[in-house]
Write an enzyme that holds these catalytic residues in place. Structure first.
Site, short mmCIF file in Angstrom:
data_model
loop_
_atom_site.label_atom_id
_atom_site.label_comp_id
_atom_site.label_asym_id
_atom_site.label_seq_id
_atom_site.Cartn_x
_atom_site.Cartn_y
_atom_site.Cartn_z
N ASN A 233 8.81 1.69 10.49
CA ASN A 233 7.77 2.41 9.75
C ASN A 233 6.60 2.76 10.68
O ASN A 233 5.51 2.18 10.62
CB ASN A 233 7.29 1.58 8.56
CG ASN A 233 6.47 2.39 7.58
OD1 ASN A 233 6.05 3.51 7.88
ND2 ASN A 233 6.21 1.84 6.41
N ILE B 257 0.89 -1.17 0.00
CA ILE B 257 0.00 0.00 0.00
C ILE B 257 0.92 1.21 0.00
O ILE B 257 1.88 1.27 0.79
CB ILE B 257 -0.99 0.00 1.18
CG1 ILE B 257 -1.95 1.19 1.09
CG2 ILE B 257 -0.29 -0.04 2.53
CD1 ILE B 257 -3.17 1.08 2.01
N TYR C 50 -2.32 1.39 10.68
CA TYR C 50 -2.89 0.05 10.85
C TYR C 50 -3.51 -0.10 12.25
O TYR C 50 -4.60 -0.66 12.39
CB TYR C 50 -1.81 -1.02 10.63
CG TYR C 50 -1.17 -0.98 9.27
CD1 TYR C 50 -1.93 -0.75 8.11
CD2 TYR C 50 0.21 -1.17 9.11
CE1 TYR C 50 -1.34 -0.70 6.86
CE2 TYR C 50 0.80 -1.13 7.86
CZ TYR C 50 0.02 -0.89 6.75
OH TYR C 50 0.62 -0.85 5.50
N GLU D 71 2.74 -7.33 6.75
CA GLU D 71 4.03 -7.12 7.41
C GLU D 71 4.45 -5.68 7.23
O GLU D 71 4.24 -5.11 6.16
CB GLU D 71 5.11 -8.02 6.80
CG GLU D 71 5.11 -9.41 7.32
CD GLU D 71 4.94 -10.42 6.20
OE1 GLU D 71 5.06 -10.03 5.03
OE2 GLU D 71 4.65 -11.59 6.51
C1 COA Z 1 1.89 4.64 5.15
C2 COA Z 1 1.07 5.41 4.13
C3 COA Z 1 0.39 4.41 3.17
C4 COA Z 1 0.00 6.24 4.85
O1 COA Z 1 -0.75 6.94 3.89
P1 COA Z 1 -1.07 8.52 4.09
O2 COA Z 1 -2.01 8.91 3.02
O3 COA Z 1 0.21 9.24 4.19
O4 COA Z 1 -1.78 8.49 5.53
P2 COA Z 1 -3.16 9.21 5.94
O5 COA Z 1 -3.10 10.65 5.59
O6 COA Z 1 -4.29 8.42 5.38
O7 COA Z 1 -3.10 9.08 7.52
C5 COA Z 1 -3.57 7.90 8.14
C6 COA Z 1 -2.87 7.74 9.45
O8 COA Z 1 -1.49 7.44 9.21
C7 COA Z 1 -0.73 7.98 10.28
N1 COA Z 1 0.16 9.01 9.75
C8 COA Z 1 0.05 9.69 8.58
N2 COA Z 1 1.07 10.55 8.46
C9 COA Z 1 1.83 10.41 9.57
C10 COA Z 1 3.04 10.99 10.04
N3 COA Z 1 3.68 11.94 9.33
N4 COA Z 1 3.53 10.57 11.21
C11 COA Z 1 2.93 9.61 11.93
N5 COA Z 1 1.77 9.01 11.54
C12 COA Z 1 1.24 9.41 10.38
C13 COA Z 1 -1.70 8.61 11.25
O9 COA Z 1 -2.08 7.59 12.14
C14 COA Z 1 -2.84 8.96 10.34
O10 COA Z 1 -4.05 9.08 11.00
P3 COA Z 1 -4.47 10.51 11.63
O11 COA Z 1 -4.30 11.51 10.54
O12 COA Z 1 -5.90 10.29 12.01
O13 COA Z 1 -3.57 10.71 12.79
C15 COA Z 1 1.96 6.39 3.30
O14 COA Z 1 2.59 7.27 4.17
C16 COA Z 1 2.99 5.73 2.42
O15 COA Z 1 2.70 5.39 1.27
N6 COA Z 1 4.23 5.52 2.93
C17 COA Z 1 5.29 4.93 2.13
C18 COA Z 1 5.00 3.48 1.78
C19 COA Z 1 4.71 2.68 3.03
O16 COA Z 1 5.35 2.81 4.05
N7 COA Z 1 3.73 1.75 2.89
C20 COA Z 1 3.35 0.85 3.96
C21 COA Z 1 4.17 -0.37 3.90
S1 COA Z 1 3.72 -1.53 5.17
#
Ligand code: COA
Length: 151
Positions: A108, A69, A115, A103
């Site tokens: 991260n 994702i 999650y 996983e």
């Molecule tokens: C992990 C990932 C999919 C989250 O997607 P995102 O669109 O950035 O996240 P969202 O805006 O939907 O936020 C969802 C939750 O993620 C967490 N989150 C998002 N940004 C964050 C940050 N900078 N620091 C900590 N937590 C964070 C928070 O829990 C957030 O919920 P909240 O806003 O209610 O507090 C994205 O950051 C990503 O693609 N990362 C790189 C690839 C990756 O790590 N994939 C997962 C592999 S297991």
């Protein structure tokens, strides 16, 4: 926001985003293999027709395995990751799956937060599962138990 299946033609752009968003990205072949295997692979696309993110999910009998994702760095932190994860949970609902498994790297924290907030629990650790800059890094195995929700 729209969602559609990933096609072979999308993969060059998907791999670009994958490389921009991950220190240890999937290769083009990883994505090709997933398409060939018939895994669920979706793009999230915005009104400007830009790819915001994508996910790849494998269904094994009544288990969903979240294999990837990812949200493009420029679109992170705007709720799209949660949106895509909710789509995966809906798929689990449609399939009457009993569990979603994934996983995640120990380092991260951002993904782990997402999650945990969505109802996943840590169930075990796979020691040294991932390559890292220095040696190896543990994987946290997380699960969302759905066995009571949809039946
Ligand atoms: C992990 C990932 C999919 C989250 O997607 P995102 O669109 O950035 O996240 P969202 O805006 O939907 O936020 C969802 C939750 O993620 C967490 N989150 C998002 N940004 C964050 C940050 N900078 N620091 C900590 N937590 C964070 C928070 O829990 C957030 O919920 P909240 O806003 O209610 O507090 C994205 O950051 C990503 O693609 N990362 C790189 C690839 C990756 O790590 N994939 C997962 C592999 S297991």
């Amino acid at each position: 926001m729209q969602q559609r299946d990933i096609r072979v033609n999308d993969l060059a752009e998907v791999v670009k985003i994958e490389q921009a968003a991950n220190r240890f990205p999937w290769s083009l072949k990883n994505f090709e293999d997933c398409l060939l295997a018939g895994h669920h692979a979706w793009l999230l696309i915005n009104e400007q027709n830009e790819i915001v993110g994508y996910t790849v999910v494998q269904v094994i009998v009544d288990e969903l395995h979240l294999l990837n994702i990812c949200i493009s760095p420029q679109f992170q932190g705007k709720g799209y990751g949660r949106h895509l994860l909710n789509k995966v949970i809906e798929l689990a609902d449609d399939q009457s799956a009993s569990v979603i498994l994934l996983e995640v790297r120990r380092s991260n924290h951002r993904a782990q937060q997402l999650y945990l907030q969505s109802g996943f629990n840590e169930i075990s650790v796979r020691k040294g599962y991932y390559p890292a800059e220095k040696g190896r890094e543990d994987a946290i195995l997380m699960a969302m138990d759905l066995s009571f929700s949809f039946q």
